[in-house]
Motif scaffolding. Structure first.
Motif, PDB file in Angstrom:
ATOM      1  N   ASN A 329      27.444  49.582   0.707  1.00 31.15           N
ATOM      2  CA  ASN A 329      26.238  49.911   0.238  1.00 31.15           C
ATOM      3  C   ASN A 329      25.087  49.893   1.265  1.00 31.15           C
ATOM      4  N   ARG A 330      25.407  48.817   2.074  1.00 30.06           N
ATOM      5  CA  ARG A 330      24.108  48.695   3.165  1.00 30.06           C
ATOM      6  C   ARG A 330      24.272  49.510   4.058  1.00 30.06           C
ATOM      7  N   ILE A 331      25.474  50.141   4.548  1.00 33.87           N
ATOM      8  CA  ILE A 331      25.621  51.251   5.763  1.00 33.87           C
ATOM      9  C   ILE A 331      25.727  52.578   4.779  1.00 33.87           C
ATOM     10  N   ALA A 332      25.231  52.679   3.604  1.00 35.79           N
ATOM     11  CA  ALA A 332      25.712  53.986   3.010  1.00 35.79           C
ATOM     12  C   ALA A 332      25.089  55.392   3.660  1.00 35.79           C
ATOM     13  N   ASP A 333      24.123  55.212   4.273  1.00 39.01           N
ATOM     14  CA  ASP A 333      23.419  56.401   5.156  1.00 39.01           C
ATOM     15  C   ASP A 333      24.512  56.888   6.161  1.00 39.01           C
TER      16      ASP A 333
END
Ligand code: FES
Length: 572
Positions: A329-333
């Motif tokens: 989720n924290r590196i989703a981009d």
């Protein structure tokens, strides 16, 4: 559901003796006729073994998978394959990863299996099972065994593997005695499960989840936590649904899922061993994925997970903090959010809304453990085919380094001389180990994080630049250049280095070089005498004759690709 829909109908739905024999002998296990009457057969591929302590609970876990399979209307049939236990097997489990993959592949293909649940845990069992199943390409789910409970010793947290290196150094320098070590051994490994550091087992289990080959939280639920049994049960149910829907492994493991795996490896501070395993797996599936993808895709990924060996915590804390979905989720981009998963949802749908319960364990992007989480792929005149460096485990000051080489001809030479008080070595020396690669050792063992010389340890030195064609344990740390390709045993430039040569490591430029001109390298090459392979017969001979280099994942040349599960001849 129609019998003809499933591959197993070729065995169980046939008329006459061709159906009688498989039905009759299978019924001898106590199955009633309706269990063999058109249900999907789910193989449960088990690496349980008392020689693999990390996997010793997998027979219990298989029972929970079976429950889920039966609930969904399938018939579970468990089968054993060769297991690979890191602490006991010699010369190295890596030598047998490909053998196990063959065991898995041929067992699936030869039997009436419509879908398979892979039960793995200890390091190489995960890639071995994935590789074998990939070459069959039937519906597949992995259930990892899960990490063992955190180690604790006299008020200190003990991490599998990682603290072995530290305890060994304390023992060698007289800070601990034999009784202390006995107590520490018992305190470190105190439950079923795999190493609870972010070593290779935890890395691979997390990657399996990130690639969509397992249900959410597969990577982190502790081995002895009842929620792992629930995950196993749900996996049993889900594999039946996948068989019914015809969702095969190659539909899950796409280029996109490999890209996600590289990025998650960086964000969790994962093991360098993932490099060879994913290259080999991609080779089985025909996915375009090369060594340099590791550097390119991992370059802008911060390490967020504060786990040993790079950080402070252990897998129990990672699980409690929210596990792999929070990291993703924290590196989703940076991720391919439309990648499919065995869960039935996309990875983007799974990780949306993941909540972190401990920002010290899974750090926010503004406060990473290190900015360079991704693995580096180095080139240069020492490694024209590539080499691997884990910056998160390295000393920043050593990532730009120029030093005099101290060469060890092989691992025996290293062990014999490293603690010699007269060894000509200082903190700036670059330790070079030859003949520890795929063909040279053979099997590319985890000896690349060479123990530091005792006399330097006593001076307080904690890290040195080390270079080899070996691998490194995922639980190890240091400024260690690994997987140098081509390896020294086949005449790679590493074989030409001599004690006293100047080695330059320039991690920023992704280079590792020896300061020798082409003429000198050519002169030494002309004088180089290669060693004979270690094995003249048996599996060892097969290995040295067919193993590929690290940039090809150390797979056998004849195993690359997949053959599916075409109908076989009936032999009676
Ligand atoms: Fe088995 Fe580490 S020794 S997972």
């Amino acid at each position: 559901m129609s019998k003809a829909r499933y591959r197993s109908a070729e065995w169980f739905a046939r008329e006459g003796k061709y159906g009688f024999l498989p039905r009759s002998w299978t019924k001898s296990q106590g199955f009633s006729s309706d269990l063999l009457d058109g249900r999907p057969i789910i193989g449960i591929c088990n690496t349980w073994s008392e020689l693999t302590s990390c996997n010793r609970h997998l027979r219990d876990l298989a029972e929970h998978v079976k429950r889920g399979v039966l609930m969904a209307g399938g018939l579970p049939l468990e089968f054993p394959v060769t297991s690979l236990g890191e602490p006991l097997m010699r010369p190295t489990t890596m030598m047998f990863r490909n053998l196990v993959s063959m065991d898995v592949e041929e067992t699936i293909r030869a039997n009436p299996i419509d879908g398979v649940v892979l039960l793995a845990g200890c390091d190489k069992t995960t890639p071995a099972l994935l590789m074998g199943a990939a070459s069959c390409d039937i519906p597949t789910i992995m259930v990892s065994g899960g990490p063992m409970l955190n180690g604790r010793f006299r008020g200190r947290k003990l991490g599998s593997g990682t603290d072995v290196f530290r305890l060994d150094e304390e023992y060698r320098t007289g800070q601990l005695d034999r009784a202390d070590l006995d107590a520490a051994e018992a305190a470190m490994s105190r439950s079923a499960g795999s190493c609870m550091t972010m070593g290779t087992a935890s890395t691979m289990a997390s990657i399996v989840e990130a690639m969509g080959m397992a249900l959410p939280m597969n990577g982190t639920i502790p081995a002895v936590d009842s929620r792992r049994a629930v995950l196993a049960q749900k996996s049993g149910t889900r594999i039946v649904e996948m068989v019914q829907a015809g969702i095969t492994m190659s539909q899950i493991l796409t280029r996109e899922s490999f890209e996600n795996a590289v990025r998650v490896t960086g964000a969790i501070g994962g093991s360098t061993n993932a490099v060879v395993h994913l290259l080999a797996l991609a080779g089985r599936l025909g996915v375009e994925f090369a060594l340099d993808d590791w550097d390119r895709l991992g370059r802008d990924i911060p390490c967020l997970v504060d786990l040993k060996p790079a950080g402070r915590f252990l897998m129990e804390e990672f699980f409690e903090a929210g596990g792999v979905p929070v990291v993703m989720n924290r590196i989703a981009d940076k991720l391919q959010l439309n990648a499919r998963t065995v869960d039935g949802r996309t990875i983007g749908e799974i990780i949306a809304g993941a909540v972190c319960y401990d920002d010290d364990v899974i750090r926010p992007l503004e406060r990473p453990l290190t900015h360079d989480g991704g693995l580096m792929i180095l080139r240069g005149n020492l490694a024209p085919g590539g080499a691997v460096l884990k910056p998160a485990a390295a000393s920043p000051a050593l990532l730009q380094h120029r030093g005099r080489a101290l060469v060890f001809k092989d691992a025996d030479d290293l062990r014999a001389r490293i603690d010699d008080p007269d060894l000509d070595v200082d903190a700036d020396t670059v330790l070079v180990l030859q003949n520890a690669g795929p063909r040279g050792y053979p099997g590319m063992p985890e000896v690349g994080s060479m123990a530091l010389p005792k006399k330097l340890l006593q001076q307080g030195v904690t890290d040195m630049v080390r270079i080899s064609d070996a691998r490194m344990s995922g639980t190890a740390f240091g400024t260690v250049v690994l997987h140098v390709t081509p390896e020294s045993a086949i005449g790679g430039p590493l074989a030409l280095v001599q004690t006293g040569d100047i080695i330059v490591l320039d991690a920023a430029a992704r280079r590792v070089d020896v300061e020798l001109d082409a003429a000198e390298l050519a002169r030494r090459r002309a004088e180089l005498v290669l060693r004979s392979p270690h094995y003249e017969r048996g599996y060892g001979r097969l290995f040295v004759d067919h193993v590929q280099q690290a940039d090809r994942g150390v797979d056998f040349d004849f195993l690359v690709g997949h053959s599916g599960t075409p109908p076989s001849k009936v032999s009676f």
